[in-house]
Design an enzyme around this catalytic site. Sequence first.
Site, mmCIF file in Angstrom:
data_model
loop_
_atom_site.group_PDB
_atom_site.id
_atom_site.type_symbol
_atom_site.label_atom_id
_atom_site.label_comp_id
_atom_site.label_asym_id
_atom_site.label_seq_id
_atom_site.Cartn_x
_atom_site.Cartn_y
_atom_site.Cartn_z
ATOM 1 N N CYS A 2 -60.531 9.375 -69.634
ATOM 2 C CA CYS A 2 -60.384 9.610 -70.957
ATOM 3 C C CYS A 2 -61.113 10.947 -71.190
ATOM 4 O O CYS A 2 -62.268 11.280 -70.653
ATOM 5 C CB CYS A 2 -61.222 8.381 -71.796
ATOM 6 S SG CYS A 2 -60.312 6.937 -71.666
ATOM 7 N N ARG A 27 -57.754 13.790 -67.266
ATOM 8 C CA ARG A 27 -58.592 12.543 -67.186
ATOM 9 C C ARG A 27 -58.246 11.123 -67.811
ATOM 10 O O ARG A 27 -58.648 10.178 -67.470
ATOM 11 C CB ARG A 27 -59.871 12.876 -68.058
ATOM 12 C CG ARG A 27 -60.555 14.042 -67.821
ATOM 13 C CD ARG A 27 -61.647 14.371 -68.788
ATOM 14 N NE ARG A 27 -62.641 13.306 -68.829
ATOM 15 C CZ ARG A 27 -63.722 13.490 -68.179
ATOM 16 N NH1 ARG A 27 -63.954 14.267 -67.418
ATOM 17 N NH2 ARG A 27 -64.783 12.544 -68.208
ATOM 18 N N TRP A 75 -57.229 6.658 -70.809
ATOM 19 C CA TRP A 75 -56.876 6.269 -69.482
ATOM 20 C C TRP A 75 -57.430 4.649 -69.807
ATOM 21 O O TRP A 75 -58.438 4.402 -69.879
ATOM 22 C CB TRP A 75 -57.798 6.513 -68.310
ATOM 23 C CG TRP A 75 -57.357 5.887 -67.085
ATOM 24 C CD1 TRP A 75 -56.126 6.298 -66.079
ATOM 25 C CD2 TRP A 75 -57.929 4.992 -66.455
ATOM 26 N NE1 TRP A 75 -56.222 5.598 -65.202
ATOM 27 C CE2 TRP A 75 -57.261 4.574 -65.088
ATOM 28 C CE3 TRP A 75 -59.006 4.167 -66.763
ATOM 29 C CZ2 TRP A 75 -57.813 3.642 -64.202
ATOM 30 C CZ3 TRP A 75 -59.437 2.946 -65.988
ATOM 31 C CH2 TRP A 75 -58.871 2.977 -64.657
ATOM 32 N N ASN A 101 -65.383 7.624 -74.660
ATOM 33 C CA ASN A 101 -64.916 7.531 -73.190
ATOM 34 C C ASN A 101 -66.048 6.759 -72.475
ATOM 35 O O ASN A 101 -67.187 6.903 -72.886
ATOM 36 C CB ASN A 101 -64.951 9.116 -72.554
ATOM 37 C CG ASN A 101 -65.164 9.076 -71.125
ATOM 38 O OD1 ASN A 101 -64.477 8.193 -70.403
ATOM 39 N ND2 ASN A 101 -65.805 10.028 -70.388
ATOM 40 N N GLY A 102 -65.793 5.790 -71.725
ATOM 41 C CA GLY A 102 -66.640 4.783 -71.006
ATOM 42 C C GLY A 102 -66.330 3.406 -71.255
ATOM 43 O O GLY A 102 -65.122 3.075 -71.775
ATOM 44 N N GLU A 487 -57.600 10.328 -45.068
ATOM 45 C CA GLU A 487 -57.308 11.301 -46.269
ATOM 46 C C GLU A 487 -55.806 11.523 -46.353
ATOM 47 O O GLU A 487 -55.363 11.691 -47.612
ATOM 48 C CB GLU A 487 -58.418 12.385 -45.927
ATOM 49 C CG GLU A 487 -58.189 13.525 -47.079
ATOM 50 C CD GLU A 487 -58.371 13.004 -48.438
ATOM 51 O OE1 GLU A 487 -58.763 12.131 -48.763
ATOM 52 O OE2 GLU A 487 -58.041 13.995 -49.379
ATOM 53 N N LYS A 491 -53.735 10.775 -49.712
ATOM 54 C CA LYS A 491 -53.124 11.859 -50.420
ATOM 55 C C LYS A 491 -51.644 11.240 -50.649
ATOM 56 O O LYS A 491 -51.048 11.337 -51.835
ATOM 57 C CB LYS A 491 -52.912 13.309 -49.671
ATOM 58 C CG LYS A 491 -54.307 13.965 -49.690
ATOM 59 C CD LYS A 491 -54.674 14.493 -51.046
ATOM 60 C CE LYS A 491 -55.435 13.536 -51.722
ATOM 61 N NZ LYS A 491 -56.894 13.523 -51.688
ATOM 62 N N GLU A 494 -51.225 8.366 -52.970
ATOM 63 C CA GLU A 494 -51.534 8.265 -54.457
ATOM 64 C C GLU A 494 -50.560 9.289 -55.231
ATOM 65 O O GLU A 494 -50.316 9.067 -56.370
ATOM 66 C CB GLU A 494 -53.088 8.990 -54.828
ATOM 67 C CG GLU A 494 -53.133 10.439 -54.145
ATOM 68 C CD GLU A 494 -54.663 10.738 -54.314
ATOM 69 O OE1 GLU A 494 -55.202 10.516 -55.496
ATOM 70 O OE2 GLU A 494 -55.008 11.620 -53.595
ATOM 71 N N HIS A 510 -54.896 -2.930 -32.010
ATOM 72 C CA HIS A 510 -55.390 -3.977 -32.239
ATOM 73 C C HIS A 510 -54.897 -4.667 -33.584
ATOM 74 O O HIS A 510 -55.445 -5.588 -34.272
ATOM 75 C CB HIS A 510 -56.979 -3.840 -32.445
ATOM 76 C CG HIS A 510 -57.540 -3.364 -31.251
ATOM 77 N ND1 HIS A 510 -58.031 -4.080 -30.349
ATOM 78 C CD2 HIS A 510 -58.001 -2.065 -31.053
ATOM 79 C CE1 HIS A 510 -58.353 -3.336 -29.393
ATOM 80 N NE2 HIS A 510 -58.548 -2.078 -29.782
ATOM 81 N N LYS A 609 -58.505 11.833 -63.162
ATOM 82 C CA LYS A 609 -59.676 12.235 -62.386
ATOM 83 C C LYS A 609 -60.720 11.964 -63.193
ATOM 84 O O LYS A 609 -60.994 11.520 -64.180
ATOM 85 C CB LYS A 609 -59.268 13.830 -62.445
ATOM 86 C CG LYS A 609 -59.750 14.495 -61.088
ATOM 87 C CD LYS A 609 -59.244 15.868 -61.254
ATOM 88 C CE LYS A 609 -59.764 16.567 -59.836
ATOM 89 N NZ LYS A 609 -59.152 16.109 -58.504
HETATM 90 C C1 F6R Z 1 -58.204 11.270 -54.293
HETATM 91 C C2 F6R Z 1 -59.427 11.427 -55.385
HETATM 92 C C3 F6R Z 1 -60.242 10.247 -55.474
HETATM 93 C C4 F6R Z 1 -61.653 11.007 -55.672
HETATM 94 C C5 F6R Z 1 -62.672 9.889 -56.179
HETATM 95 C C6 F6R Z 1 -64.234 10.380 -56.511
HETATM 96 O O1 F6R Z 1 -57.384 12.483 -54.148
HETATM 97 O O2 F6R Z 1 -59.331 12.362 -55.898
HETATM 98 O O3 F6R Z 1 -60.103 9.508 -54.735
HETATM 99 O O4 F6R Z 1 -62.128 11.504 -54.734
HETATM 100 O O5 F6R Z 1 -62.349 9.280 -57.435
HETATM 101 O O6 F6R Z 1 -64.210 11.437 -57.362
HETATM 102 P P1 F6R Z 1 -65.555 12.256 -57.378
HETATM 103 O O7 F6R Z 1 -65.346 13.118 -56.010
HETATM 104 O O8 F6R Z 1 -65.168 13.211 -58.705
HETATM 105 O O9 F6R Z 1 -66.595 11.669 -57.346
#
Ligand code: F6R
Length: 614
Positions: A2, A27, A75, A101-102, A487, A491, A494, A510, A609
Amino acid sequence: MCGIVGYIGHREAYDILVKGLHRLEYRGYDSAGVAMINPEGKLNIYKHTGKVAELEAFCQSKDITGTVGIAHTRWATHGEPSDVNAHPHYSTNGKIAIVHNGTIENYNVLKQALMQHGCEFVSQTDTEVVVKLIEYIQSNNNCTLLDAVREALNQVIGAYAIAVIDSDCPDTVIAARKSSPLVIGIGDDETFIASDASPIIDYTNRVVYLRDNEIAIITRDEPLKVITTDNEESTVDIQTLRMSVSQLEKGGYPHFMLKEIFEQTNTIFDCIRGRIAADGTAIKLSGVSDHPDRFINAGRILIVACGTSWHAGLIGARLIENFARIPTRVEYASEFRYANPVIRPDDVVIAISQSGETADTLAAIKLAKEQGAFVYGVCNVVGSSIARETHTGTYIHVGPEIGVASTKAFTGQVTVLAMLALAIGQLKGTVSKEQLTEVARSLQSLPALITETLKLNPQIEKLSATYTYVRNFLYLGRGYNYPSALEGALKLKEISYIHAEGYPAAEMKHGPIALIDKEMPTVVIAPDDDLHEKVISNIQQVKARGGSVIAIVTKGDTTIPAIADHVLEIPPVPEAISPVIAAIPLQLLAYHIAIMKGCNVDMPRNLAKSVTVE
Ligand code: F6R
């Protein structure tokens, strides 16, 4: 999660609010809304499901006048994405509006109590409870908006960044925070509020980061006043932002994600700048050199993080154990905080977070601090909550990361963790001068190696067409590149919504090997390192079962190209920092497959994010 924006000043608020929402859309983007008090003193609220552009279309024929207003991009946590659940929420008398936000944990208890007093609710959100509570307190106690907000905040349990306006006091905005970020921009006769600095930087670089339990009283033509929820006056600490508007734009790229992948040559340069002696013989990290005893006497290092940052943490743990010889564990922050963990005073806790706002990571470090550990932050966003809550740390300095999928932050985190491991090793004498110099010089050559690796882009784009409609992917790696496999898989899933799993290559037999058939391709990260021969056997095992293999190999490798279906060649680099280079083709592969599938790579579904809620 948010985004909130607010404005009070001499300009029309709507344009500033909507531009700010676009900046904060990363966000959350399931609905958006604005509220302005017009010159006649009427509060107008407009909200719409979907992205900010849909809100703008909806507002076209509406009264959007007013020089004070608040706005929100959501969000969803409580209640589905819908017009009615979108913010701003408002009081029953239609005079007070709030953006939040929260999450309010005790919203249901408060809601039941308010309903017993005849209060009616229109949405399923926790936020509506806050505005109705403010209204209830205001009318029952006959008090000011500020007193009502303060009293309400003393009753709520949870996390919040809020902004409130009231058409009965059109010259004031009240903002407050607890565990969710809030920045106030100080302009000339105008004030801005936002979840981060990106909506503010166009207008002013003078900002105040609100602290937990602080309430800002922003009154037209008056200096900013900040009090605590206990009604104590707080100091107003104005800081200067070092951010440019161009960092917030796509700069000619079709997506932020691609821009951020290509920026890595420069971001890694910025990340190492001033931290490695020119001749590569020493590492200079003030976070380590200012606290030598903490590191020399550290019994253990605990790394806490989430998502991609957790993957960087796995690489960091290996680097630290290798160069600094301190036992290191990596924990998901969300698990650590509720695990009743054993934390000792000689522990060093490293928190890794791009945003510096991730709720679980923040809670984990608060817990570690309470129990006497020394807490070190590895963050990107300067002035963020985690950066401020830690005892010291190192910024990765990769600039604003706007694409929801983390790319340049990951390589910056691994680079900082490599420097940190070497700096501790240097301090403790556990790394030889030769070893340190070899790795440090390779770190210095990373920008050039990244530029070279980025040349794989056209090859990866072409290759992606073959795999666009695959339903499952396996990613394998060993040693330093086992986390690279995790990772790479994250990527892909997501942003392309293709199911992908990362595994340590040897673990495949395994269990996961049962999945392999010609429908399930395997990406193998197989640079020339100590485990190279072992990875070759793992590739053979996949091939023997009819699976296709995309292998990331070191230039000059002649064995793997003979058995893999596709090879992506990366330049030679010491094993310890190979995940930085291996990340580039993995990011590009995920990007191109997602684009070919028609996915919105910068705003993937269900994600946002900066995860500021649990
Ligand atoms: C994946 C991604 C998330 C963040 C996670 C932690 O591409 O961006 O998995 O890595 O939400 O976020 P931060 O690093 O901001 O604590």
